[in-house]
Write an enzyme that holds these catalytic residues in place. Structure first.
Site, PDB file in Angstrom:
ATOM      1  N   HIS A 216     -50.590  34.450   6.381  1.00 43.53           N
ATOM      2  CA  HIS A 216     -51.331  33.185   6.573  1.00 43.53           C
ATOM      3  C   HIS A 216     -52.673  33.511   7.199  1.00 43.53           C
ATOM      4  CE1 HIS A 216     -48.951  29.785   5.149  1.00 43.53           C
ATOM      5  NE2 HIS A 216     -47.908  30.586   5.341  1.00 43.53           N
TER       6      HIS A 216
ATOM      7  N   SER B 197     -45.675  33.576   9.234  1.00 36.74           N
ATOM      8  CA  SER B 197     -45.695  32.121   9.034  1.00 36.74           C
ATOM      9  C   SER B 197     -46.693  31.410   9.913  1.00 36.74           C
ATOM     10  CB  SER B 197     -44.304  31.555   9.319  1.00 36.74           C
ATOM     11  OG  SER B 197     -43.317  32.363   8.754  1.00 36.74           O
TER      12      SER B 197
ATOM     13  N   HIS C 190     -47.266  22.302   1.177  1.00 37.22           N
ATOM     14  CA  HIS C 190     -47.474  21.938   2.585  1.00 37.22           C
ATOM     15  C   HIS C 190     -48.844  21.293   2.781  1.00 37.22           C
ATOM     16  CE1 HIS C 190     -44.031  23.558   4.689  1.00 37.22           C
ATOM     17  NE2 HIS C 190     -44.170  24.753   4.156  1.00 37.22           N
TER      18      HIS C 190
ATOM     19  N   ARG D 250     -45.452  26.272  -4.102  1.00 39.28           N
ATOM     20  CA  ARG D 250     -44.455  26.106  -3.048  1.00 39.28           C
ATOM     21  C   ARG D 250     -45.180  25.953  -1.706  1.00 39.28           C
ATOM     22  NH1 ARG D 250     -43.072  28.245   1.708  1.00 39.28           N
ATOM     23  NH2 ARG D 250     -43.328  30.376   0.977  1.00 39.28           N
TER      24      ARG D 250
END
Lengths: 296, 346
Positions: free
Chosen positions: B196, B167, B16, B12
């Site tokens: 992250h 995020s 990106h 998922r």
């Protein structure tokens, strides 16, 4: 000339209902007959009382018990409540202007199909995102009926999204997408809704993307400009902030809506785009269907 | 303390990193290799989740139902998971089809201060008998008190847990401690963390979260993910085991998947490229990187300036359209006449 103003009722005393209430004060054709909701502590009810407008916390029942109080009803509650209200308003013979994403009646964007909606008993204003972007999608698709895909992104300030919007975010997203297909005839569409909590709040911002082979950018720009000018007649703060550009294989247009600052400050253009549209429809209906009949 | 659950977002968040071009055969190979290794769920889909394949954030190579269907066929023991952000996806267009494809674990995400936009979806999923977690994105933008208030809403909707998402990779260990600690002390449902790696702290911050009571850690193999990437699960598992935590993970099988499958899916190693460091420091959504690079090139402007402006404007996830607008503005000759700063009217 006019024998008087037409009476309109407002159900729902949150952000949208209260903004409508303030806008009706300026209308040459309409006046607020009743401002009714369920929350006795709402800021809107307090304001309406101060203004001397009849209020109730009995929601639609106040209109059922006293149907003469209005001819037009704005429903600014929530989708689930409008599903209940719609048949009652129909039975009472009221012209219902639905500002929730319930999508019971015909979708109406004044600049696109207002006259076609005058014989309906219930019109749906989609969502603020739909009011802001469907006309631009249409302005592009009338130049290029061969548009393969349309997508919009509507970003609104968190502070301007009231409980109704938040509780109905799913219907909001779905109805906005469906309005794009409805008005452009393009099946493959998408709507993205973003809430931004930044302080100070951001102005309502919308982007429309279109996938078109060999776009005629000059014609698209003209078409979009012309559409924006027409919308400004009833939503003065409607502005194209990035004229259609062709970048990374897509036609991208951005626009903002600066509100009139009636109930919430000017950043909340999302209130104005839908409340201005609602008042425009109601005034048009009042002139054509009521004052026209009575006028001598 | 509840048993630690590892959520595997490789298929998922990793999407990106490859502009949402993960192929069908990669999903199949990955799921076969990771099935039964002990990760709690394998989350599959577009980088921004169900309904997010779009011009705004990128069109996925494989339609979402096909991604889920492919994963479902290749998983016997490990639960299939999906992510969705209300406003991108809807119940009718996305959640119902995902349930039909056999998704068992859902994470519903939203910006950390907007959790009431997930109520409909969490309630719908719980009614349908599915597991539903609430994810609060960009948690660094709110205070611990505000995060708690929002997390309590998720708990009241029936969420099985709350996951804080860093995020932007903007966390310091102190920020993690305070936020996770506050939630853990006051909630009765699981608390999780999704890191992250913009400042090289993803594994360390995940470990800190675990120490503060988090019982869900969301990460990816090789740290494959948006921007500088995520918490690398293999490293975290190694660290936890060394610290005496029984993770229940079949470590060698996980390492084999990391070694054999990941190089096929990834187009480069993850790491802190200069631009990702700027993005983490500015506190901008990690997944904006590729869009910023594209826009910088298109409009001949400095990508770092775009990031700084995005940070200044407090962009949140989903606002990729702001990138083009900022780049176009930065690239415009001085004295241009369109009035951009409508904010100045306010």
């Amino acid at each position: 000339m006019n024998v008087g103003k037409v009476k309109a009722g407002i159900i729902g005393t949150g952000n949208i209902g209260t903004d409508l209430l303030l806008k009706l004060q300026r209308s040459p054709f309409l006046e607020c007959g009743i401002f009714t909701g369920r929350n006795p502590d709402s800021a809107g009810i307090k304001l309406a009382k101060e203004m001397g407008v009849l209020t109730s916390t009995d929601s639609i029942r106040a209109i059922e018990e006293n149907p003469e109080i209005c001819d037009i009803v704005f429903d600014a509650t929530s989708a689930s409540v409008h599903f209940v209200n719609a048949p009652i308003l129909k039975r009472l013979g009221k012209f219902a202007i639905d500002l929730t994403p319930a999508h019971v009646g015909k979708m109406c964007v004044p600049v696109l199909n207002m006259q076609e909606c005058m014989d309906e008993d219930n019109v749906n204003l989609i969502t603020c995102g739909g009011q802001a972007t469907a006309p631009i999608a249409y302005a592009i698709s009338r130049i290029h009926p061969d548009v393969k895909y349309i997508e919009i992104v509507a970003t609104i300030a968190s502070k301007s999204a009231g409980a109704g919007t938040r509780n109905n975010i799913d219907e909001f997203t779905q109805a906005t997408r469906e309005s794009l297909s409805e008005f452009t005839g393009i099946k493959d569409t998408k709507a993205i809704i973003v809430l931004n909590p930044a302080q100070p709040p951001i102005t309502m911002h919308n982007t429309v993307y279109a996938l078109i082979d060999k776009p005629d950018m000059e014609a698209i720009r003209r078409s979009v400009d012309e559409m924006a000018a027409k919308i400004r007649r009833y939503v003065p703060g409607y502005r194209i902030v990035m004229e259609p550009v062709y970048e990374n294989g897509r036609v991208t247009t951005s626009l903002q809506v600066v509100g009139l600052g009636d109930y919430l400050p000017k950043y909340a253009g999302n209130l104005d785009i839908i409340t201005c549209a609602a008042v425009e429809i109601a005034e048009n209906y009042a002139r054509m269907k009521i004052l026209g009949d009575k006028g001598e | 303390m509840s048993k630690l659950l590892i959520f595997d977002s490789t298929l998922r968040d990793g999407n990106h990193a490859v502009k949402h071009q993960i192929k069908k055969e990669h999903i199949e190979d990955y799921c076969l290799a990771m099935d039964g290794t002990g990760v709690y769920t394998i989350i599959v889909g577009h980088g921004n989740g169900l309904g997010a394949s779009s011009l705004q954030v990128g069109i996925a190579a494989v339609p979402e139902r096909e991604m889920l269907h492919t994963a479902r066929k290749s998983l016997e023991k490990t639960r299939l998971g999906a992510y969705m952000i209300p406003g991108f996806g809807t119940i009718k267009d996305n959640l119902e089809p995902a349930i039909a494809e056999g998704v068992e674990v859902f994470t519903i995400g939203c910006h950390c201060t907007e959790t009431d936009t997930t109520r409909q979806h969490i309630e719908f999923l719980k009614k349908a008998g599915k597991e539903a977690y609430g994810a609060m994105m960009m948690y660094h933008m709110a205070s611990a008190e505000k995060l708690l208030e929002e997390a309590q809403k998720l708990q009241s909707y029936g969420a099985d847990g709350v996951i804080l998402m860093d995020s932007a990779g903007a966390s310091t260990p102190e920020m993690v401690k305070r936020a996770i600690g506050t939630l853990y002390d006051s909630l009765h449902i699981r608390v999780g963390f999704h890191a992250h790696n913009n400042m090289g702290m993803a594994v360390a911050n995940s470990y800190t979260a675990y120490q503060e009571g988090a019982s869900i850690i969301d990460g990816t193999l090789r740290g494959f993910g948006a921007g500088a990437g995520n918490c690398q699960i293999e490293s975290l598992v190694a660290l936890l085991e060394k610290c005496g935590v029984k993770t229940g993970i079949d470590f060698y099988r996980m390492l084999d998947a990391s070694e054999d499958i990941m190089p096929q899916i990834m187009d480069r190693d993850m790491g802190q490229e200069p631009l990702s460091i700027v993005s983490g420091q500015a506190g901008v959504f990690s997944a904006f990187k590729i869009h910023v690079q594209k826009a910088a090139k298109e409009f001949h402007v400095d990508a770092r300036d775009i990031f700084k402006e995005l940070g200044r404007r407090k962009a949140v996830g989903g606002q990729e359209d702001m990138i083009v607008e900022i780049a176009e503005k930065l690239g415009r000759p001085a004295g241009s006449n369109i009035n951009y700063q409508l904010e100045s009217l306010l």
